[in-house]
Design an enzyme around this catalytic site. Structure first.
Site, PDB file in Angstrom:
ATOM      1  N   ARG A 239      31.816   2.482  -4.395  1.00  0.00           N
ATOM      2  CA  ARG A 239      33.220   3.566  -4.553  1.00  0.00           C
ATOM      3  C   ARG A 239      34.419   2.306  -4.765  1.00  0.00           C
ATOM      4  NH1 ARG A 239      30.464   6.734  -5.655  1.00  0.00           N
ATOM      5  NH2 ARG A 239      30.038   8.845  -4.915  1.00  0.00           N
ATOM      6  N   GLU A 268      39.740   6.284 -10.505  1.00  0.00           N
ATOM      7  CA  GLU A 268      39.244   6.378 -11.703  1.00  0.00           C
ATOM      8  C   GLU A 268      39.285   8.376 -11.508  1.00  0.00           C
ATOM      9  OE1 GLU A 268      35.327   5.003  -9.827  1.00  0.00           O
ATOM     10  OE2 GLU A 268      34.795   7.112  -9.910  1.00  0.00           O
ATOM     11  N   HIS A 286      31.726   5.115 -14.362  1.00  0.00           N
ATOM     12  CA  HIS A 286      30.765   5.175 -13.262  1.00  0.00           C
ATOM     13  C   HIS A 286      29.303   5.661 -13.673  1.00  0.00           C
ATOM     14  CE1 HIS A 286      31.371   7.613  -8.996  1.00  0.00           C
ATOM     15  NE2 HIS A 286      29.883   7.227  -8.901  1.00  0.00           N
TER      16      HIS A 286
HETATM   17  C1  8YV Z   1      27.347  10.056  -9.812  1.00  0.00           C
HETATM   18  C2  8YV Z   1      27.278   8.180  -7.238  1.00  0.00           C
HETATM   19  O1  8YV Z   1      27.235   9.995 -10.294  1.00  0.00           O
HETATM   20  O2  8YV Z   1      25.439   8.854  -5.930  1.00  0.00           O
HETATM   21  C3  8YV Z   1      26.422   9.338  -6.187  1.00  0.00           C
HETATM   22  O3  8YV Z   1      27.004   8.181  -5.304  1.00  0.00           O
HETATM   23  O4  8YV Z   1      28.392   7.644  -7.500  1.00  0.00           O
HETATM   24  C4  8YV Z   1      26.778   8.633  -8.801  1.00  0.00           C
HETATM   25  O5  8YV Z   1      25.611   8.624  -8.875  1.00  0.00           O
HETATM   26  C5  8YV Z   1      28.465  11.161  -8.921  1.00  0.00           C
HETATM   27  O6  8YV Z   1      28.505  10.722  -7.820  1.00  0.00           O
HETATM   28  C6  8YV Z   1      28.035  12.067  -9.319  1.00  0.00           C
HETATM   29  O7  8YV Z   1      28.455  13.321  -8.580  1.00  0.00           O
END
Ligand code: 8YV
Length: 329
Positions: A239, A268, A286
């Site tokens: 993250r 972001e 992302h």
């Molecule tokens: C997603 C992510 O694209 O699952 C997660 O924590 O960061 C990614 O897989 C994003 O969260 C979509 O909501």
């Protein structure tokens, strides 16, 4: 079972054909727009909703819950849920779910894509080629770093970390990892637990996979980046905020790291110009879990969670079981 009186708010465009399946059973208010809703727009949408299907781009906090009195469940499409104030949801009696496991393999693949791209200068040399600079071939052009035989460091050996580690075997890499505590041998799969400092010092390349929390904010910052090898590649698929992006840009500029592969960023979708200006950084927006099959599996799991909660059943990936337990009593 059809529950036309139950209202579901879908925060953004998510596979319309799947949402149509929900529409057969519930009163669905979807959003064909691809962008995140602003906080007031999200609040308006949740004002009379019983359930919400959201992504990482939507923030659920106490202020929002206060204006969503009917809300029973928030189904996050994503495994990371730092966009949700879990304590506030628990206090408000709102079930929260995420989508673990279904994205492990796709996300691990992408971590490797970034590691390979940054180590072997794939995006950098492609940009150079496209810009018309390739007038002649030279023996020493775009020399990168070896992955095979090197030591891979993994910060955060959870389910995705372990999927990344499994792939390292094909590259004949030694794997060291750091977690709060060592994993049982059968889960570590031959990887060696080391302290965080040892991880930073010994990794030829480092992949960061820890979830974001107050405890992991800037887990890789200026101090940590003095310990890494100047030849190392750092990959962040965790993250934004787990890595201090300003410190990372400074370390890359100063040659304290060879390169970076980044899928997530502090603040972001805005990416710091200091990172954009560097050639030795491979960047993706992302998308680590974004394959068609995985996105569909994530959406389906989130829908299953939502429907279970609305049907009075325990959702398969519930994050605040205490809310469920209190309901049962
Ligand atoms: C997603 C992510 O694209 O699952 C997660 O924590 O960061 C990614 O897989 C994003 O969260 C979509 O909501």
């Amino acid at each position: 079972m059809s529950e036309p009186n139950l209202k579901i708010a879908v925060a953004r465009r998510i596979f319309p054909a799947l949402i149509d399946e929900l529409r057969r059973r519930y009163d669905v208010r979807d959003n064909q727009d691809d962008a995140s809703l602003t906080a007031p727009a999200l609040a308006a949408r949740l004002a009379d909703a019983d359930g919400a299907l959201i992504t990482a781009g939507e923030r659920i906090d106490a202020a929002l819950l206060a204006v969503a009195p009917r809300l029973k469940v928030v189904a996050n499409i994503g495994v990371g849920y730092n966009n949700i104030d879990l304590a506030a949801c628990t206090a408000a009696g709102v079930l929260v779910t995420n989508t673990p496991d279904v994205l492990n393999e796709a996300t691990a693949d992408h971590a490797w894509a970034l590691l390979l791209a940054a180590a072997r200068r794939v995006t950098e040399s492609e940009r150079w080629l496209r810009a018309g600079h390739w007038q002649r071939w030279t023996f020493e052009m775009f020399m990168g770093a070896d992955l095979h035989g090197a030591t891979l460091g993994i910060l955060g050996m959870g389910r995705i970390g372990r999927a990344i580690a499994r792939r390292a075997q094909g590259f004949a890499m030694r794997v060291v990892y750091h977690n709060r505590s060592p994993l049982p041998a059968e889960q570590a799969g031959g990887a060696t637990w080391v302290t965080k400092d040892e991880l930073l010092r010994s990794a030829d390349h480092l992949i960061v996979v820890v979830p974001y929390s107050a405890a992991t904010h800037h887990a890789i910052g200026a101090a940590e980046l003095t310990l890494t090898k100047p030849t190392a590649v750092l990959v962040n698929i965790a993250r934004g905020g787990v890595v201090d992006d300003d410190a990372l840009a400074a370390a890359l500029r100063a040659g304290r790291l060879a390169a970076a592969g980044l899928d997530v960023f502090e603040g972001e979708p805005i990416v710091r110009p200091a990172l954009l200006e560097l050639d030795n950084v491979a960047l993706t927006p992302h998308i680590a879990s974004s394959t068609r099959a995985t996105r569909e599996a994530m959406a389906r799991l989130a829908m299953r969670n939502l429907e279970a909660a609305l049907a009075g059943e325990r959702p398969p990936s519930l994050l605040n079981p205490e809310v469920w337990d209190n309901r049962r009593r």
